[in-house]
Motif scaffolding. Structure first.
Motif, mmCIF file in Angstrom:
data_model
loop_
_atom_site.group_PDB
_atom_site.id
_atom_site.type_symbol
_atom_site.label_atom_id
_atom_site.label_comp_id
_atom_site.label_asym_id
_atom_site.label_seq_id
_atom_site.Cartn_x
_atom_site.Cartn_y
_atom_site.Cartn_z
ATOM 1 N N GLY A 105 64.909 -9.267 -6.128
ATOM 2 C CA GLY A 105 63.502 -9.372 -5.781
ATOM 3 C C GLY A 105 62.915 -10.762 -5.869
ATOM 4 N N PHE A 106 63.765 -11.782 -6.043
ATOM 5 C CA PHE A 106 63.257 -13.153 -6.116
ATOM 6 C C PHE A 106 62.973 -13.678 -4.714
ATOM 7 C CE2 PHE A 106 65.852 -12.578 -9.890
ATOM 8 C CZ PHE A 106 65.042 -13.092 -10.890
ATOM 9 N N ARG A 107 61.718 -14.033 -4.458
ATOM 10 C CA ARG A 107 61.368 -14.635 -3.176
ATOM 11 C C ARG A 107 61.730 -16.121 -3.211
ATOM 12 N NH1 ARG A 107 56.368 -12.445 -4.604
ATOM 13 N NH2 ARG A 107 55.583 -14.577 -4.619
ATOM 14 N N ARG A 108 61.815 -16.704 -2.013
ATOM 15 C CA ARG A 108 62.148 -18.129 -1.867
ATOM 16 C C ARG A 108 61.229 -19.042 -2.677
ATOM 17 N NH1 ARG A 108 66.567 -19.830 -1.487
ATOM 18 N NH2 ARG A 108 67.840 -19.206 0.232
ATOM 19 N N ASP A 109 59.939 -18.659 -2.776
ATOM 20 C CA ASP A 109 58.974 -19.512 -3.489
ATOM 21 C C ASP A 109 59.003 -19.277 -5.003
ATOM 22 O OD1 ASP A 109 57.849 -16.998 -3.553
ATOM 23 O OD2 ASP A 109 55.863 -17.635 -2.895
ATOM 24 N N GLN A 110 59.985 -18.516 -5.465
ATOM 25 C CA GLN A 110 60.090 -18.230 -6.899
ATOM 26 C C GLN A 110 61.347 -18.857 -7.497
ATOM 27 O OE1 GLN A 110 59.646 -13.908 -6.435
ATOM 28 N NE2 GLN A 110 57.630 -14.062 -7.389
ATOM 29 N N GLU A 111 61.595 -20.079 -7.075
ATOM 30 C CA GLU A 111 62.788 -20.808 -7.518
ATOM 31 C C GLU A 111 62.854 -20.934 -9.041
ATOM 32 O OE1 GLU A 111 66.416 -22.590 -7.136
ATOM 33 O OE2 GLU A 111 65.269 -21.702 -5.499
ATOM 34 N N GLN A 112 61.719 -21.233 -9.657
ATOM 35 C CA GLN A 112 61.713 -21.400 -11.111
ATOM 36 C C GLN A 112 62.077 -20.095 -11.821
ATOM 37 O OE1 GLN A 112 58.092 -23.101 -12.652
ATOM 38 N NE2 GLN A 112 58.832 -23.061 -14.762
ATOM 39 N N ALA A 113 61.512 -18.992 -11.357
ATOM 40 C CA ALA A 113 61.826 -17.687 -11.937
ATOM 41 C C ALA A 113 63.299 -17.348 -11.722
ATOM 42 C CB ALA A 113 60.939 -16.603 -11.319
ATOM 43 N N TYR A 114 63.805 -17.669 -10.529
ATOM 44 C CA TYR A 114 65.200 -17.401 -10.193
ATOM 45 C C TYR A 114 66.144 -18.185 -11.106
ATOM 46 C CZ TYR A 114 69.472 -17.210 -7.343
ATOM 47 O OH TYR A 114 70.754 -17.042 -6.902
ATOM 48 N N ARG A 115 65.880 -19.483 -11.235
ATOM 49 C CA ARG A 115 66.725 -20.311 -12.114
ATOM 50 C C ARG A 115 66.618 -19.861 -13.564
ATOM 51 N NH1 ARG A 115 68.133 -25.682 -9.943
ATOM 52 N NH2 ARG A 115 67.357 -25.753 -7.823
ATOM 53 N N GLY A 116 65.401 -19.520 -13.978
ATOM 54 C CA GLY A 116 65.192 -19.049 -15.343
ATOM 55 C C GLY A 116 65.976 -17.783 -15.625
ATOM 56 N N ALA A 117 65.976 -16.870 -14.643
ATOM 57 C CA ALA A 117 66.703 -15.610 -14.801
ATOM 58 C C ALA A 117 68.205 -15.853 -14.863
ATOM 59 C CB ALA A 117 66.364 -14.656 -13.659
ATOM 60 N N LYS A 118 68.703 -16.750 -13.998
ATOM 61 C CA LYS A 118 70.146 -17.049 -14.006
ATOM 62 C C LYS A 118 70.565 -17.553 -15.378
ATOM 63 C CE LYS A 118 72.476 -18.796 -10.514
ATOM 64 N NZ LYS A 118 72.932 -19.421 -9.269
ATOM 65 N N HIS A 119 69.774 -18.450 -15.929
ATOM 66 C CA HIS A 119 70.063 -19.022 -17.244
ATOM 67 C C HIS A 119 69.872 -17.971 -18.353
ATOM 68 C CE1 HIS A 119 70.248 -22.015 -20.427
ATOM 69 N NE2 HIS A 119 69.145 -21.492 -20.911
ATOM 70 N N GLY A 120 68.737 -17.272 -18.286
ATOM 71 C CA GLY A 120 68.392 -16.312 -19.330
ATOM 72 C C GLY A 120 69.362 -15.159 -19.443
ATOM 73 N N TRP A 121 69.754 -14.573 -18.301
ATOM 74 C CA TRP A 121 70.648 -13.420 -18.358
ATOM 75 C C TRP A 121 72.012 -13.768 -18.940
ATOM 76 C CZ3 TRP A 121 69.103 -8.766 -18.730
ATOM 77 C CH2 TRP A 121 67.962 -8.317 -18.071
ATOM 78 N N LYS A 122 72.500 -14.988 -18.708
ATOM 79 C CA LYS A 122 73.783 -15.375 -19.324
ATOM 80 C C LYS A 122 73.661 -15.323 -20.842
ATOM 81 C CE LYS A 122 75.950 -18.111 -15.693
ATOM 82 N NZ LYS A 122 74.939 -18.147 -14.629
#
Length: 136
Positions: A105-122
């Protein structure tokens, strides 16, 4: 007229865990265990149950969408304008369980949330495996 791309991205993490699905399921669905690896919560494994994850930085509003014991758990994950869905899939293997987590559900304009999730979930997954290893 320019076409606006509404590309939706997902964060996917897959782990092979050397414990049976039943044990992993407990860490995904028991509030005191969820708190150990993710956040404080008032989770209940019931369809449509609304719950919150809370941390120092804020809270995540969630609602259970799908539940199939020891197999699938899905809930919405809404925070700071992000409207996403987290889906856990457990597949038994010869040596334990293949665990797949997808947050979509990450939209293109949600890059920060996307990167945060990638880092956080690990980090969450590392903590999750430690919690699972401690369950009797």
């Amino acid at each position: 007229m320019a076409e606006v791309a509404t590309e939706i991205r997902s964060v996917i993490i897959e782990r092979e865990i050397s414990y049976p699905p039943e044990k992993i399921w407990r860490a995904l669905t028991q509030p005191h265990l969820i708190e150990e690896w993710l956040m404080k919560n008032d989770f209940k494994p019931v369809i449509d149950h609304r719950f919150k994850f809370s941390a120092d930085w804020g809270a995540v509003d969630c609602q259970v969408r799908a539940i199939e014991p020891n197999k699938t758990l899905s809930y919405t994950w809404d925070a700071y304008g992000l409207e996403s869905v987290v889906t856990w899939t457990l597949t038994p293997t010869k040596t334990g369980t293949s665990l797949r987590m997808e947050q979509s559900g990450f939209r293109r304009d949600q890059e920060q949330a996307y990167r945060g999730a990638k880092h956080g979930w690990k980090q969450f997954m590392d903590a999750f495996e430690k919690v699972v290893s401690r369950i009797d």
